[in-house]
Design a protein around this motif. Structure first.
Motif, PDB file in Angstrom:
ATOM      1  N   VAL A  85      -2.802  -8.896  -0.071  1.00  0.00           N
ATOM      2  CA  VAL A  85      -2.586  -7.556   0.480  1.00  0.00           C
ATOM      3  C   VAL A  85      -1.993  -6.698  -0.633  1.00  0.00           C
ATOM      4  O   VAL A  85      -1.000  -7.074  -1.257  1.00  0.00           O
ATOM      5  N   ARG A  87      -1.233  -2.403  -2.103  1.00  0.00           N
ATOM      6  CA  ARG A  87      -0.758  -1.137  -1.540  1.00  0.00           C
ATOM      7  C   ARG A  87      -1.248   0.032  -2.383  1.00  0.00           C
ATOM      8  O   ARG A  87      -1.140   0.029  -3.604  1.00  0.00           O
ATOM      9  N   TYR A  93      -0.931   0.233   2.927  1.00  0.00           N
ATOM     10  CA  TYR A  93      -1.415  -1.121   2.677  1.00  0.00           C
ATOM     11  C   TYR A  93      -2.942  -1.184   2.638  1.00  0.00           C
ATOM     12  O   TYR A  93      -3.630  -0.482   3.382  1.00  0.00           O
ATOM     13  N   ASP A 179       3.537   1.569   8.100  1.00  0.00           N
ATOM     14  CA  ASP A 179       4.732   2.116   7.458  1.00  0.00           C
ATOM     15  C   ASP A 179       5.771   2.506   8.506  1.00  0.00           C
ATOM     16  O   ASP A 179       6.978   2.304   8.307  1.00  0.00           O
TER      17      ASP A 179
END
Length: 266
Positions: A85, A87, A93, A179
């Motif tokens: 993962v 960002r 993300y 977020d």
């Protein structure tokens, strides 16, 4: 002596040839069950079975009162499902993708949010009774100019909505709903992904404009709180089986190192 009747497979082969020869354009009706039965001198059950074979291949789709309609086929996309993962500083993300990150994608219709009856997988994950009302954010997306590629449903737990009310709003702000959840005290979140193949529901088939005979990939990602490991969100992506193929690069383990040592049996 009577002539041998054609099998459903033989009729399907003949129909496939008509589709591939572009006898009809995508969106046009190739034939009804009655017309297929008459053309190939078979029973309606055989005609329907033959057309359904092509529906399962993504070449036709049954439309009420119209018959079997030619599908707008697109090349399969190769998906590499990694585990990392990342960002993006502007959008938040970035998860293992079903497409090239630089490719422009668009929404089909208006993304929706509503309280809906939780399917079994969502109810089990959140520890509620199946059918309980749970917030769902739904969108249908595809590369620009292509038919619907995937249906994405994000289900958010009651705790998620209580702690971060903005996840229930039309706009969740920079970085999106994840977020907002992490800012509410659930960071750093972690995720688990499960992929399976199944048949679509009637609603899913309608939104993706596919036959209910077309298998779909279901990619389910569950997001867990970094505070107490509770499940906060379940995102389910449904992708028609004729749109993708899964690709993985295999890695040699230590025991498969090269050169291979010769082993002589005693």
């Amino acid at each position: 002596m009577t002539n041998k009747k054609r099998t459903a497979r033989e009729v399907a082969d003949a129909l496939r040839t008509r589709v591939l020869n572009k006898e009809k354009q995508p969106g046009e009706t190739l034939a009804t069950v009655a017309e297929i039965a008459e053309t190939y001198d078979v029973a309606r059950e055989t005609a329907r079975a033959a057309a359904n074979m092509l529906a399962a291949e993504g070449l036709l789709r049954s439309v009420h009162r119209r018959g079997f309609v030619v599908q707008n086929t697109v090349p399969r996309r190769r998906i590499r499902r990694g585990q990392v993962v990342t960002r993006n500083p502007h959008t938040g993300y970035v998860f293992p993708a079903t497409h090239d990150p630089g490719e422009k994608w668009v929404a089909h219709g208006t993304p929706r949010r509503s309280l809906e009856a939780a399917p079994e997988i969502v109810a089990t994950t959140f520890g509620v009774e199946p059918g309980s009302s749970v917030l769902r954010r739904r969108r249908v997306t595809s590369p620009a100019g292509e038919p619907a590629f995937q249906l994405v449903d994000t289900w958010l737990s009651a705790q998620a909505v209580t702690d971060a009310p903005q996840v229930a709003e039309p706009s969740t702000g920079p970085g999106g709903y994840l977020d907002r959840l992490e800012e509410a005290g659930h960071g750093p979140m972690s995720w688990r992904e499960v992929t399976r193949v199944r048949m679509p529901s009637a609603d899913e088939a309608k939104l993706l404009e596919i036959s209910t005979a077309m298998p779909v990939f279901e990619i389910t990602m569950t997001g867990y709180s970094g505070r107490d490991d509770s499940p906060l969100e379940v995102t389910i992506k449904v992708i028609p089986g004729d749109r993708v193929e899964m690709v993985a690069d295999l890695v040699r383990g230590d025991s498969a190192g090269w050169p291979v040592s010769a082993v002589v049996a005693p």
